[in-house]
Design an enzyme around this catalytic site. Sequence first.
Site, PDB file in Angstrom:
ATOM      1  N   LYS A 109      -4.720  13.346 -43.612  1.00 51.54           N
ATOM      2  CA  LYS A 109      -5.430  12.627 -45.057  1.00 51.54           C
ATOM      3  C   LYS A 109      -6.407  13.325 -45.254  1.00 51.54           C
ATOM      4  O   LYS A 109      -6.978  14.653 -45.105  1.00 51.54           O
ATOM      5  CB  LYS A 109      -6.374  12.386 -43.028  1.00 51.54           C
ATOM      6  CG  LYS A 109      -7.640  10.990 -43.986  1.00 51.54           C
ATOM      7  CD  LYS A 109      -8.572  10.600 -43.063  1.00 51.54           C
ATOM      8  CE  LYS A 109      -9.897  10.175 -43.668  1.00 51.54           C
ATOM      9  NZ  LYS A 109     -10.714   9.535 -42.629  1.00 51.54           N
ATOM     10  N   ASP A 244     -10.033  -3.345 -44.453  1.00 54.77           N
ATOM     11  CA  ASP A 244      -9.366  -2.245 -44.459  1.00 54.77           C
ATOM     12  C   ASP A 244      -9.285  -1.104 -43.329  1.00 54.77           C
ATOM     13  O   ASP A 244      -8.707  -0.283 -43.279  1.00 54.77           O
ATOM     14  CB  ASP A 244      -9.330  -1.663 -45.900  1.00 54.77           C
ATOM     15  CG  ASP A 244     -10.489  -0.660 -45.844  1.00 54.77           C
ATOM     16  OD1 ASP A 244     -11.637  -1.252 -46.293  1.00 54.77           O
ATOM     17  OD2 ASP A 244     -10.328   0.003 -46.760  1.00 54.77           O
ATOM     18  N   ASN A 245     -10.737  -1.269 -43.190  1.00 56.91           N
ATOM     19  CA  ASN A 245     -10.895  -0.242 -41.698  1.00 56.91           C
ATOM     20  C   ASN A 245     -10.447  -0.665 -40.378  1.00 56.91           C
ATOM     21  O   ASN A 245     -11.311  -0.156 -38.652  1.00 56.91           O
ATOM     22  CB  ASN A 245     -12.136   0.448 -41.110  1.00 56.91           C
ATOM     23  CG  ASN A 245     -12.397   1.314 -42.891  1.00 56.91           C
ATOM     24  OD1 ASN A 245     -11.159   1.985 -43.241  1.00 56.91           O
ATOM     25  ND2 ASN A 245     -13.926   1.413 -42.967  1.00 56.91           N
ATOM     26  N   ASP A 254     -10.798   5.639 -38.989  1.00 57.46           N
ATOM     27  CA  ASP A 254     -11.230   5.690 -40.097  1.00 57.46           C
ATOM     28  C   ASP A 254     -13.426   6.204 -39.017  1.00 57.46           C
ATOM     29  O   ASP A 254     -13.652   5.531 -40.138  1.00 57.46           O
ATOM     30  CB  ASP A 254     -11.504   4.720 -41.001  1.00 57.46           C
ATOM     31  CG  ASP A 254     -10.696   4.485 -41.485  1.00 57.46           C
ATOM     32  OD1 ASP A 254      -9.710   5.682 -41.836  1.00 57.46           O
ATOM     33  OD2 ASP A 254      -9.561   3.713 -42.653  1.00 57.46           O
TER      34      ASP A 254
END
Length: 472
Positions: A109, A244-245, A254
């Site tokens: 990341k 999306d998390n 996240d």
Amino acid sequence: MTLTIPFDNSYARLPNAFYARQAPVPVQAPRLIAFNADLARIMGVSPGDVQEMAEAFGGNKIPDGAEPLAQLYSGHQFGHYNPQLGDGRAVLLGETVGSDGVRRDIQLKGSGPTPFSRQGDGRAWLGPVLREYVVSEAMHGLGIPTTRALAAVETGEFVLRERPLPGAVLTRVAQSHLRVGTFQVFAARGQLDSLQKLTEYAVSRHYPDADGPMGLLRSVRDAQVNLITLWMGVGFIHGVMNTDNCSIAGETIDYGPCAFMDSYHPNTVFSSIDQMGRYAYANQPDIAVWNIAQLATALIQQMPDKEAAVEEATGIVHAMPDLLQQKWLDRFRAKIGLTNQKDGDLELISGLLTRMANNQADFTNTFRALGTEQARDQFTDPNVFDDWSESWRQRIRHEEGPSSVMLKVNPAFIPRNHRVEEMIEAAVQGDYTLFHRLNSVLAHPYSDNPEAADLKRPPTENEIVQATFCGT
């Protein structure tokens, strides 16, 4: 290369529609900050020398067997649908199957731009990398499903945010990086073949006993019920519960503007971008239901009998609030030492929480101190606690070992916001002492540690963190 990672990359064997092949972008001067040897051991990862690991986990050298890629997904962000998101600053190196039989992703990341970067630089600065390392490992110590940190690396470069800041790369480990948004993107595009393949893959990887799309929906719902209840029990606020998390594996993923409450209040918000309080502490159960409803909407698209699928999915989603309420009640019963269910328990728990909110009581320290004189000291008006305590003591008289029950679910230590900020400020100056100390103490959050008593202290007025920020 003496660093050995036993890759077995199932996601890379899916069709190209699921991802973009993308190597990490090399950095100028990688330097290893931390390596999680305990996690590596479980995963079967054999470490190399320090510089070798810095090169691999910084993105300069791709380990043998890796198949780097950036995953595609979409998602609702603060309730608004974005048709394409994807890994804009992360690269999935591949997967391992550990000695415990668990398949895990290894992702870099902050590894540079990808086709999904949307004009971003694809990088991360040191602060969010260290925050995610500390908080995710603390969550693991608390017994809460979470992504984990395998390594952190300085890049020797600066990234531009509000000012130039030192860059870093986090190596994140997850049971997978499949999100609600991964299903949404194919459903929204009408790519039903890909949606079906994704569903089959998710069932096989995470819930092999689930029966088709609706079985998957039910399993993800139950995993989220468990996760959100555990968040509520430690005063954790995710901050960006976008679809999306929302991991279908039921892990916390996240760690952007996340935070733990100090003084309890149900409407607590830390995220600088959550202007309307959508993801406030008390709203998290309702948002989880909303997210699962979006997953249901996506999964239904592949069902031949839409009417029957809508009816079944509606029942699955509508059952979620009651499941959350029951799990929450069970968790908070344990937090006040109760194992038996009795009428009036909800009122007893709510009575304590209301008094805490009205008297600026520290969430973690109040529950940890129940049964001692220190509990009343958390309240601006200790008399209101004494009033509640009389009813509580009468209720626990018939319980067996309430103290031992409470000590197992009420941590002594959490990653307090002011300590995390202090840790980041020191690290920017090259001092990682507090970073390593936090990781050591937070690995055992339910153990009293007199030498770390200072880490239990709530912030002074000048130390209060008013807002937390995303790393982008």
